[in-house]
Structure formats: C-alpha cells, structure tokens
Design a protein around this motif. Sequence first.
Motif, mmCIF file in Angstrom:
data_model
loop_
_atom_site.group_PDB
_atom_site.id
_atom_site.type_symbol
_atom_site.label_atom_id
_atom_site.label_comp_id
_atom_site.label_asym_id
_atom_site.label_seq_id
_atom_site.Cartn_x
_atom_site.Cartn_y
_atom_site.Cartn_z
ATOM 1 N N GLN A 1 9.885 -1.283 -2.426
ATOM 2 C CA GLN A 1 9.735 -2.406 -3.344
ATOM 3 C C GLN A 1 10.627 -3.572 -2.923
ATOM 4 O O GLN A 1 10.230 -4.740 -2.986
ATOM 5 N N GLY A 2 11.834 -3.260 -2.456
ATOM 6 C CA GLY A 2 12.727 -4.310 -1.963
ATOM 7 C C GLY A 2 12.166 -4.981 -0.711
ATOM 8 O O GLY A 2 12.213 -6.223 -0.567
ATOM 9 N N GLU A 3 11.634 -4.154 0.220
ATOM 10 C CA GLU A 3 11.025 -4.718 1.423
ATOM 11 C C GLU A 3 9.813 -5.588 1.082
ATOM 12 O O GLU A 3 9.605 -6.662 1.682
ATOM 13 N N THR B 1 0.830 -1.209 0.000
ATOM 14 C CA THR B 1 0.000 0.000 0.000
ATOM 15 C C THR B 1 0.864 1.258 0.000
ATOM 16 O O THR B 1 0.590 2.235 -0.742
ATOM 17 N N SER B 2 1.913 1.267 0.815
ATOM 18 C CA SER B 2 2.834 2.428 0.845
ATOM 19 C C SER B 2 3.522 2.604 -0.504
ATOM 20 O O SER B 2 3.700 3.736 -0.990
ATOM 21 N N ARG B 3 3.924 1.502 -1.106
ATOM 22 C CA ARG B 3 4.576 1.586 -2.420
ATOM 23 C C ARG B 3 3.631 2.167 -3.461
ATOM 24 O O ARG B 3 4.016 3.022 -4.275
ATOM 25 N N LYS B 4 2.371 1.717 -3.402
ATOM 26 C CA LYS B 4 1.407 2.227 -4.360
ATOM 27 C C LYS B 4 1.153 3.712 -4.156
ATOM 28 O O LYS B 4 0.993 4.481 -5.139
ATOM 29 N N THR C 1 13.108 12.462 -7.296
ATOM 30 C CA THR C 1 14.274 11.623 -7.034
ATOM 31 C C THR C 1 14.185 10.981 -5.647
ATOM 32 O O THR C 1 14.450 9.784 -5.471
ATOM 33 N N ASP C 2 13.770 11.780 -4.647
ATOM 34 C CA ASP C 2 13.633 11.236 -3.288
ATOM 35 C C ASP C 2 12.540 10.157 -3.222
ATOM 36 O O ASP C 2 12.717 9.098 -2.592
ATOM 37 N N LEU C 3 11.419 10.450 -3.879
ATOM 38 C CA LEU C 3 10.333 9.471 -3.872
ATOM 39 C C LEU C 3 10.717 8.188 -4.604
ATOM 40 O O LEU C 3 10.322 7.091 -4.209
ATOM 41 N N GLN C 4 11.493 8.312 -5.657
ATOM 42 C CA GLN C 4 11.933 7.111 -6.377
ATOM 43 C C GLN C 4 12.848 6.249 -5.516
ATOM 44 O O GLN C 4 12.766 5.019 -5.547
ATOM 45 N N ALA C 5 13.707 6.922 -4.702
ATOM 46 C CA ALA C 5 14.570 6.157 -3.793
ATOM 47 C C ALA C 5 13.719 5.423 -2.748
ATOM 48 O O ALA C 5 13.942 4.237 -2.448
ATOM 49 N N GLN C 6 12.724 6.125 -2.211
ATOM 50 C CA GLN C 6 11.833 5.471 -1.249
ATOM 51 C C GLN C 6 11.035 4.335 -1.895
ATOM 52 O O GLN C 6 10.808 3.285 -1.278
#
Length: 264
Positions: free
Chosen positions: A113-115, A53-56, A103-108
């Motif tokens: 996504q890894g988690e 949900t956070s990723r979305k 850029t910051d949001l893409q890093a998050q």
Amino acid sequence: MSGVMKRMGMLFRAKANKALDRAEDPRETLDYSYQKQLELLQKVRRGVADVATSRKRLELQLNQLQSQSAKLEEQGRKALSLGREDLAREALSRRAALQQQVTDLQAQHQTLQGEEEKLTLASQRLQAKVDAFRTKKETIKATYTAAQAQTRIGEAFSGISEEMGDVGMAIQRAEDKTQQLQARSGAIDELLASGALDDPSGMQRDDIAAELDRLSGGSDVELELQRMKAELAGGSGGGQQAIEGGEGRQQGQGSQQQPRFDKQ
C-alpha cells in the motif's frame, strides 16, 4: 602523423556537426522527447496497476484467512461446550497458525500500500510535468514555425533566397533581351528612314520621299509636253522659250500649289 589525424578527426566532427545541425528540426526533436515522456509515464502507470493488483490479491487472502480463523474459533467454542477439550485445543492451535499468516500478510499489505501510494504520487507528478512539457512544446513549435515563415518572407522580399534568386535572374535576362530587341528594332527603323538600308520589298517609304517622287514625275511630263508643243510651232527659239516658261510655271506650281492654265 598523429597531428594530421587529429586535425582530420576534428574536421570530420565539425562537418558532421554542421550537417546534423542543418538536418535537425527542433519540432521533431520536441515531439520525440514528448513521446519518450509519454512512454515513461505509461510504464509508471503500469507499475502502479501491478502494485495495486498485488495489494488486492493480499486483501483477498487476508479475508479468506480471517474467515477461516473466525470459523476455527467458533468450532473450538462448540467443541468445548460439548466437552471435547481436545478438539477445542486443536481448533485454537490451527487458528493461531492462521493468525500468524494473517499478521504476515497484513505487513505485506501495508508495504504494498505504501509503494502504491508512492507510485501514484510519482505518476501524478510525472503527468503534470508531461502536460507542462506538452504546452511548452506546442508553444515552442508555434514560435519556431512563425519565425521560419517570417524568415522565408524576409528572404523573398530581399531576394536572397535561392528560389527568388533564380526568379530575379530570369527577370533580369528577360529585361536585357527585351531592351536589346528594342534597341535593334529602333536602329533598323532609323537606318531605313535615312536610306542607309534598302527595303527589298519596296514598301518602306516615308511621306516626304513619296511627295518628292510625285512632283518630280509630274515635272518631267509637263516639260516633255511643252517641248513637243514648241517643236510643232516650228521654232527652236520659241520652243526654248516655251520650255523655259514651262519650267518657271512648274516651279511656281511646286512652291505655291496654285492651279495652272495652258494657252492653247
């Protein structure tokens, strides 16, 4: 005193352990463990759903920022084409700030996504373990139930179980009472047959005694009849001979069972 307390504590623990061992059912323990594993699996799945949900949400924010960045870039070009360099510079400055946020949001997003991938893999592995445990649990429960049934059947056949022991004691008592009654009845029958006990009803007589009584009664009548004939004949000697002859004939009749004809 401390030694006594230690012994009491050890005795209490031993008694409690034995009571718990008697009360514990492996099938209930396995079902409880399986339930706990299901709860843990459910928590992992909720964690995966929360991360997804956070990723979305980050993806939606990224799309909005990228749309705004593209719009600012278009506005800067249009302002520059109209000769408004100042407006074009402002639009590009805002676009640069949005790009930093992107850029910051893409890093998050990559981190989430890894988690999410890790949690998904952990959930799949845990699911496989839970499924394997469920299969093993059912196998152990079935084996335990079969062994328990076999033990009860063996105890029933051997008569060592508490229920079968009570049944065996009841059967033994019934057999003992039956044998005692049979022995008492046989003894009474023997005593009545031998004459040691009198039958107050007068109904219990064997065939031999009845036959002897009948012959004895018949002899008395015949003797009395012969005596009366002798008295009527008027001679005591003849009466005596008639009596003796009557006795001889009566004895012959009792031994040979032949018909007798009296002289008139």
